[in-house]
Design an enzyme around this catalytic site. Structure first.
Site, PDB file in Angstrom:
ATOM      1  CD  GLN A  69      -3.942   2.932   6.443  1.00  0.00           C
ATOM      2  OE1 GLN A  69      -4.584   3.220   5.436  1.00  0.00           O
ATOM      3  NE2 GLN A  69      -2.638   3.188   6.545  1.00  0.00           N
ATOM      4  CB  ALA A  80      -6.378  -0.807  -1.926  1.00  0.00           C
ATOM      5  CG  HIS A  81      -4.990   2.461   1.668  1.00  0.00           C
ATOM      6  ND1 HIS A  81      -4.067   2.647   2.663  1.00  0.00           N
ATOM      7  CD2 HIS A  81      -4.305   1.945   0.618  1.00  0.00           C
ATOM      8  CE1 HIS A  81      -2.898   2.271   2.231  1.00  0.00           C
ATOM      9  NE2 HIS A  81      -3.004   1.835   1.009  1.00  0.00           N
ATOM     10  CG  ASN A  82      -6.176   6.985   0.507  1.00  0.00           C
ATOM     11  OD1 ASN A  82      -5.772   6.167   1.325  1.00  0.00           O
ATOM     12  ND2 ASN A  82      -6.381   8.249   0.805  1.00  0.00           N
TER      13      ASN A  82
END
Lengths: 336, 336, 336
Positions: free
Chosen positions: C195, C236-238
């Site tokens: 990540q 969460a990511h993005n």
């Protein structure tokens, strides 16, 4: 090592001895592996064969058994087990006054010796009762009172201005006194409402990992004596929870809600804000409590109904998509 | 800086080179901006135009393209990307033995050099394998074993008596070995049942932010090799989770439940206590698993049914309140 | 102690004075107990009797009252209260440059004086703006920028490479920049996808206890200006969240989702990954947003429908198991 006669253990748990009460026991044991100085537990009929063959010195049981172990007959084996286990495995307690050299303690803090302050803990201008253990990296803000025999695991954060009773256990990552989620709308934006109240945790409260109890906007967020709250729960600002209530992991209670005494919440339940839940209400896991509950009883689900109604509703919903024949004959699978 | 030929990268990912395998690559790059020493990624047809115009030195792709970049043809671009990314961005690993002067390490701790112990970390009488990195403010209790190349982010708390395998990653705020939520009822009150068991995390387990794994009452709570658990999950006492299982954020698993290998849980799912889930069961997000699941398959919802049944049930429920014409013609909005 | 005339307070809140604007006020007060140097609040008609009898020097009210207190007439008492409360209880701000001797600060860190770095904090090679307060045990990784007047409560962890604006508040246990939950499948196993992205928190963001914002796989996870997120949330990511959005406790937003500005999410809501939610969408608590939402409005439930439709669906579901007579006459209990 702790050491007690079977007779003393029987007295502790209110049980009746069958066999030699003078036998000495030094700890808990598994029926399969324990030797004659250990006590084992017969929780139900599945353990009867093990009990018959055990070499343990004593067993706790609710029915008289065929075994060479001395028996302590009790009505509730789980309760008796808890009492004996607590005897042999008492919770940590400060016995010798000890402040780790890396701890940062405000000179105005009042510490009633003995207390233990662990490494890298930060203790503000607050009061700690005798017996309390503050573990590594805990941070306690100013104007906080913590009673006797408290247990604060690593990483606990108390923002300050909290009143915490005796024998309170706060597990790692618990946060007490954080700001409530309060904003006033100005146009399309939000202005923070200062959270000026406090938190009260009464005697014997236990909070699980990561659980947060927000301070009140004004006034008090409070949790009653002996109430136990599991991991990852959220108690919002201005809530009041009564005594002897139990809340399993992942429950969320929104702001200004009042929950009574002796309630039970299954895990992942959600209680809306500004509502009242009476004493002795029990909720199945994942319940959604959106309106006042004013009669004791067993509730479940979303919509929240009586437990047996919820089970029927699940069945009816399932029947809407699962063919009847299959539903009857298929092996149980998932909830239905 | 890492540096590899395209041919070496192709070998790493099991791909076939189209073009000059001797070209040297120093890192990942975006197809729009990368220069000739970078490798880019063509995940699907939407990237074909970018790939045609890219100045990147190489691309990973599953179909041969019109591009001046050297191509590495692979079946699974995502997997190849992961491997190349891990090459250029290896995870942190202790290379030089280093204990920060502010760390508090028990003299009886066994540290297999090299390990890195960060500032304000507290390390009890435990064993750490070579390569392991313990970051700032981590607290590790006594009688814990952590294998090689572990990675403990700031604020992790291990209560003690845990066995943690090699290459385990614990993100910030993870708690391992906290007390299970166990009480025996005495009248209207609750008596704490001492939690005397332990936690086992096998090799290559990764736990997300704030996830808690409670220790067993007696015995072991265990998580199998290579199992990945996202943020804010709760694994209660005495659970067993198999290998290669994946659990997205916010899942709650109640006590004494056994989950098999290679299962997948969508986020916010809840698994009841004392149940069994077989290997290879997959659950959509927000599933409620209240009974044993003994057949591999795709499940979803509450009541838990087969995935296609759940989608149909949602549709039927929606139809109970959304007028048919609108349901047909309205633009998709929310779930339906 | 802060001290202001009623006239000055009226100007601050855009209100009209009825009575002596020269009266001096030193703080907030409860209508029941406050003396003449305090200002009280009349939120609705229930407070009118208290206001009539109060000894407070001034009151904020939306209608003119019979009281001896000086009145400040405003349209929105809640908003006026927030502004007055912020005046008398300004949030903590570094006034004097102060680095606790136990803090570990990278020599290359750029600290714009005055900042406060608390005990046992660890500050990497990063930049902190003037006025920022970093409390006990906070850990800030390298390559992070934090603006002015930030407030990081004890135990906050910033992994690094984050850009955090001015006046951002991160409550205890917040984690910013943790790895997204990204794996590529290889056979029956999972390979971690590094990540490598970052997190952006714009000005005036506030994150509640334990909330985690994962870094992007590549690119950025971002939260817009003035957005407020309560305790125990997961971003969460993005993900991208717009400005002025509010999210109550326990919400989970899966990866790569885009949420607009001025949205409101009731607690425990879940938003699926890779979807888009437009500006000005409001969701009742516990909503499940599984598809794009492209029209502003009030949504609720699972299946997600319009608010009034969800209330009707709950009623219909209830009627499937609760006898009609009882449903009509029973006292309200739980949701129905």
């Amino acid at each position: 090592m702790m050491d007690a006669t079977v007779a003393a253990l029987a007295e502790l748990v209110g049980g009746r001895v069958v066999g030699d009460g003078a036998r000495r026991i030094v700890g808990l044991g598994d029926l399969r592996t324990a030797g004659p100085d250990r006590i084992g537990f017969v929780r139900n009929v599945n353990y009867h064969a093990l009990a018959a063959a055990t070499r343990a010195g004593a067993v706790l049981t609710s029915t008289e058994l065929a075994t060479e172990a001395v028996q302590i007959l009790v009505r509730d084996v789980d309760l008796a087990y808890a009492k004996v286990a607590n005897l042999f495995h008492p919770r940590p307690r400060a016995a010798v006054h000890s402040i780790h050299p890396t701890a940062v303690v405000d000179p105005a803090a009042e510490l009633e010796a003995p207390v233990v302050i662990g490494p890298h803990a930060v203790v503000g201008r607050c009061r700690l009762g005798a017996g309390t253990v503050v573990m590594a990296g805990v941070s306690i803000g100013d104007d906080t009172t913590i009673g006797r025999d408290g247990l604060l695991y690593p990483g606990v954060v108390v923002y300050g201005a909290a009143r915490i009773g005796d024998r309170v256990i706060l597990h790692a990552g618990v946060v007490v006194g954080s700001d409530g989620f309060g904003y006033a709308r100005e146009g399309t934006s939000w202005i923070k409402v200062p959270q000026l109240g406090t938190v009260v945790l009464e005697d014997d409260v236990e909070l699980g990992v990561g659980t947060a109890v927000d301070r009140a906007t004004l006034g008090t967020t409070s949790i009653g004596a002996r109430t136990k709250i599991d991991n990852h729960c959220h108690i919002a600002h201005n809530c009041t929870i009564g005594a002897d209530t139990v809340m399993a992991a992942g429950c969320m209670v929104a702001g200004s809600t009042r929950i009574g005494a002796r309630c039970v919440f299954g895990g992942s339940s959600v209680v809306n804000g500004h509502i009242q839940v009476c004493d002795d209400a029990r909720f199945g896991g994942d319940s959604r409590v959106l309106k006042d509950v004013d009669k004791p009883g067993e509730y479940w689900g979303y919509p929240l109904v009586e437990k047996r109604q919820w089970l029927r509703l699940l069945q009816k919903l399932r029947a809407m998509v699962v063919p009847a024949a299959r539903a009857d004959t298929a092996p149980p699978r998932g909830d239905g």
